[in-house]
Write an enzyme that holds these catalytic residues in place. Structure first.
Site, PDB file in Angstrom:
ATOM      1  N   ASP A 176       0.836  -1.211   0.000  1.00 15.50           N
ATOM      2  CA  ASP A 176       0.000   0.000   0.000  1.00 15.50           C
ATOM      3  C   ASP A 176       0.867   1.256   0.000  1.00 15.50           C
ATOM      4  O   ASP A 176       2.081   1.198   0.184  1.00 15.50           O
ATOM      5  CB  ASP A 176      -0.997   0.024   1.178  1.00 15.50           C
ATOM      6  N   LYS A 201      -4.040  -0.042  -2.219  1.00 17.03           N
ATOM      7  CA  LYS A 201      -4.909  -0.787  -1.285  1.00 17.03           C
ATOM      8  C   LYS A 201      -5.960   0.145  -0.712  1.00 17.03           C
ATOM      9  O   LYS A 201      -5.655   1.273  -0.319  1.00 17.03           O
ATOM     10  CB  LYS A 201      -4.057  -1.361  -0.159  1.00 17.03           C
TER      11      LYS A 201
HETATM   12  C1  R5P Z   1      -1.710  -1.558   7.713  1.00 16.95           C
HETATM   13  O1  R5P Z   1      -1.617  -0.403   7.297  1.00 16.95           O
HETATM   14  C2  R5P Z   1      -0.516  -2.356   8.071  1.00 16.95           C
HETATM   15  O2  R5P Z   1       0.648  -1.799   7.559  1.00 16.95           O
HETATM   16  C3  R5P Z   1      -0.640  -3.795   7.597  1.00 16.95           C
HETATM   17  O3  R5P Z   1      -0.749  -3.804   6.187  1.00 16.95           O
HETATM   18  C4  R5P Z   1      -1.862  -4.447   8.192  1.00 16.95           C
HETATM   19  O4  R5P Z   1      -1.884  -4.236   9.558  1.00 16.95           O
HETATM   20  C5  R5P Z   1      -1.889  -5.926   7.921  1.00 16.95           C
HETATM   21  O5  R5P Z   1      -3.063  -6.468   8.473  1.00 16.95           O
HETATM   22  P1  R5P Z   1      -3.705  -7.781   7.863  1.00 16.95           P
HETATM   23  O6  R5P Z   1      -2.657  -8.831   7.846  1.00 16.95           O
HETATM   24  O7  R5P Z   1      -4.827  -8.141   8.824  1.00 16.95           O
HETATM   25  O8  R5P Z   1      -4.214  -7.423   6.515  1.00 16.95           O
END
Ligand code: R5P
Length: 300
Positions: A176, A201
């Site tokens: 992202d 994302k």
């Molecule tokens: C969000 O901005 C974080 O950087 C991670 O991408 C996120 O916490 C990942 O969470 P999950 O594995 O539940 O998608």
């Protein structure tokens, strides 16, 4: 002044590795949960006076695991700090590789708390002297602390491990926009010209559902997808699917804090990753890289 490492329940191996590397005495903890749900922790020592007037380095991640949740880990950390303060240590250094609530750093919907900042204000109120965290989600929240606060960079340790696996023709992918700068810094550890691709994302703030897009040629590339946290694996598995669809030869799913909650591991492998690589900020099977040397380098 002598230094002691206090090894918290959630960072037993990492705490031990840090103590051994620094050639310091260490104290483990006894911990339990009372029938009413309250937590209890005690330093494993017989004579408290050995700590009086000394410096302590407390190592405790505040991550959820099968054994305990992050609230328990956070309370245990506060209890350890309270115990060493009561004993009368001269200096308290707190190392929290993974900081719970770090992702609640800003308000997304009306009425929310910025609890990451509140957690740091609570720590600040305990008058600690130094605070170290690793690759915190939003470093700006560290401004809540009045003491020295350091965000340790684990990128080199992770990159060294990945290189040791014999990777070639690498592309680093950021899942992202938020991880763009971090991914760029990560890519430099593999070489000056290693390309960085950023996927788009979007997360629905109410349902948490993710949509992701990205289109690029990854044919015959070793693709390193890097994030700060893998929680449920939703973000990572979506990024892996896009990478595979675009021709990736090998996919490395990399995160400083690979929490691997629920069926995250299954989702990531099923999506097509060859390996999941995390650090021992989280004491689980993905902890292929130890942070001990990196943390000690910062502490020293
Ligand atoms: C969000 O901005 C974080 O950087 C991670 O991408 C996120 O916490 C990942 O969470 P999950 O594995 O539940 O998608």
């Amino acid at each position: 002044m002598s230094k002691f490492v206090i090894i918290g329940p959630s960072s037993q191996i990492l705490g031990l590795r840090i103590a051994q590397r620094m050639e310091l005495k260490y104290i483990n903890t006894f911990f339990k949960t009372f029938p009413d749900g309250e937590h209890y922790i005690r330093l494993n020592l017989e004579d408290e006076s050995i700590l009086k007037g000394q410096e302590v380095i407390i190592v405790q991640s505040t991550s959820p695991s099968a054994r305990s949740d992050q609230n328990a880990r956070l309370l245990e950390l506060l209890m350890i700090i309270d115990a060493v303060k009561r004993i009368g240590v001269a200096k308290i250094t707190v190392v929290v590789p993974y900081l719970a609530y770090a992702r609640q750093d800003k308000v997304f919907m009306p009425g929310e708390s910025e609890f990451a900042k509140a957690v740091l204000r609570i720590l600040n109120s305990m008058e600690i002297n130094e605070f170290y965290v690793v690759d915190i989600h939003a470093p700006a929240v560290l401004q809540e602390l009045e003491c020295k606060a350091v965000n340790i960079d684990s990128m080199k340790a992770l990159a060294d491990y990945i290189k040791s696996l014999g990777t070639e023709d690498i592309v680093v992918v950021s899942p992202d926009e938020g991880a763009r700068e971090r991914s760029k810094a990560f890519a430099r550890h593999f070489g000056e010209d290693v390309p960085v691709e950023v996927f788009e994302k979007k997360r629905d703030v109410e349902t948490g559902d993710i949509t992701m897009s990205g289109s690029l040629d990854l044919k015959n590339k070793d693709v390193v997808i890097s994030d700060d946290i893998i929680a449920t694996g939703g973000t990572m598995s979506k990024a892996i699917r896009i990478a595979k669809k675009n021709g990736a030869k090998k996919v490395y799913a990399v995160a400083t804090h690979a929490l691997l909650l629920q069926n995250a591991k299954y989702r990531i492998i099923e999506a097509g990753a060859d390996i999941i690589i995390g650090t021992d900020s989280i004491d689980n099977e993905a902890a292929k890289v130890s942070l001990a040397k990196t943390i000690v380098d910062y502490l020293e």
